[in-house]
Design an enzyme around this catalytic site. Structure first.
Site, PDB file in Angstrom:
ATOM      1  N   LEU A  49       0.854  -1.189   0.000  1.00 47.51           N
ATOM      2  CA  LEU A  49       0.000   0.000   0.000  1.00 47.51           C
ATOM      3  C   LEU A  49       0.887   1.235   0.000  1.00 47.51           C
ATOM      4  O   LEU A  49       1.720   1.417   0.897  1.00 47.51           O
ATOM      5  CB  LEU A  49      -0.921  -0.012   1.218  1.00 47.51           C
ATOM      6  N   GLY A  69       3.701  -0.119   5.144  1.00 46.10           N
ATOM      7  CA  GLY A  69       5.063   0.258   5.515  1.00 46.10           C
ATOM      8  C   GLY A  69       5.094   0.956   6.860  1.00 46.10           C
ATOM      9  O   GLY A  69       4.486   2.014   7.042  1.00 46.10           O
ATOM     10  N   ASP A  73       9.735   8.377  10.400  1.00 46.75           N
ATOM     11  CA  ASP A  73      10.504   9.444   9.764  1.00 46.75           C
ATOM     12  C   ASP A  73      10.041  10.802  10.279  1.00 46.75           C
ATOM     13  O   ASP A  73       8.936  10.943  10.785  1.00 46.75           O
ATOM     14  CB  ASP A  73      10.384   9.388   8.240  1.00 46.75           C
ATOM     15  N   LEU A  95      -4.882   3.574  -1.471  1.00 48.74           N
ATOM     16  CA  LEU A  95      -6.246   3.508  -0.956  1.00 48.74           C
ATOM     17  C   LEU A  95      -7.149   4.435  -1.763  1.00 48.74           C
ATOM     18  O   LEU A  95      -6.726   5.521  -2.175  1.00 48.74           O
ATOM     19  CB  LEU A  95      -6.278   3.913   0.516  1.00 48.74           C
ATOM     20  N   LEU A 111      -1.157   8.380   5.105  1.00 46.61           N
ATOM     21  CA  LEU A 111      -1.839   8.177   6.379  1.00 46.61           C
ATOM     22  C   LEU A 111      -0.932   7.429   7.351  1.00 46.61           C
ATOM     23  O   LEU A 111       0.021   6.765   6.956  1.00 46.61           O
ATOM     24  CB  LEU A 111      -3.135   7.395   6.166  1.00 46.61           C
TER      25      LEU A 111
END
Length: 221
Positions: A49, A69, A73, A95, A111
């Protein structure tokens, strides 16, 4: 719907700060994999995704493994999940945010991991993409009506201030005209009405009416 099977992969190479320091994840009811996801599932099964993908995820296939994932970060790092999918020869999809919620600000909005997982679980349970996306999407990411936008609110405040200032000028001008006529009459009768003027000046000063230049002039007289 059948229960969802959750896996945490790459735990063997994950930096310690990315996992709960209390070791709570050891008690989670999930599968814990030390190796990379590609070592446990074939590339044909994997669907990464990624908001950078061109393909849109329209339905959940029980034969597929959907990869979220878990990036830690400071700023958004683009194309990492997409790049890994391409390197493995796996599918990548985004998505369907704007497809089901047209007012979303960005159809490729990155997201958080919990938000993506919440959407997938909701769709798996109900099949309702719109409800799932709306429930997980931060409200600040939805477009506001024009009258609610920040620029519109600033413009409305400026207009209100402009109207207020104009009204203040008109009021001061009208008061000035009225009081100028009054001053002319007072000048004509200055000698015989001096006591009345003093009383009126003290009254204006004591009631705090010295708000316009002309009132100040009266008080000062």
């Amino acid at each position: 719907a059948a229960p969802v099977s959750l896996h945490l992969s790459s735990l063997g190479s994950a930096p310690p700060r990315c996992l709960p320091h209390t070791g709570d994840h050891e008690r989670w009811k999930v599968h814990r994999l030390q190796q990379d996801v590609s070592e446990h599932f074939s590339a044909s099964e994997l669907v990464f995704l990624s908001p950078d993908a061109d393909e849109v995820l329209t339905a959940l296939d029980p034969a597929k493994v959907y990869v979220i994932g878990g990036l830690v970060d400071v700023s958004v790092q683009k194309r990492l999940s997409l790049g890994k999918a391409e390197a493995l020869g796996a599918t990548a999809a985004r998505l369907p945010l704007r497809e089901h919620v047209p007012e979303v600000c960005n159809g490729r909005l990155p997201l958080t991991l919990p938000a993506v997982l919440e959407i997938l679980l909701q769709v798996h349970a109900t099949g309702d993409w719109e409800q799932a996306v709306r429930a997980a999407l931060p409200k600040r990411q939805e477009k506001r009506p024009v009258e609610e936008s920040r620029a519109a609110r600033r413009a409305a405040r400026r207009d209100a201030q402009s109207v207020h200032s104009s009204a203040g000028v008109d009021t001061a001008y009208n008061d000035s005209c009225k009081n100028s006529s009054s001053d002319g009459e007072d000048d004509a009768n200055q000698t015989e009405n001096s006591n009345d003027e003093d009383d009126q000046s003290r009254k204006i000063a004591s009631t705090g009416d010295c708000l316009t230049p002309h009132h100040s002039d009266i008080v000062a007289a």
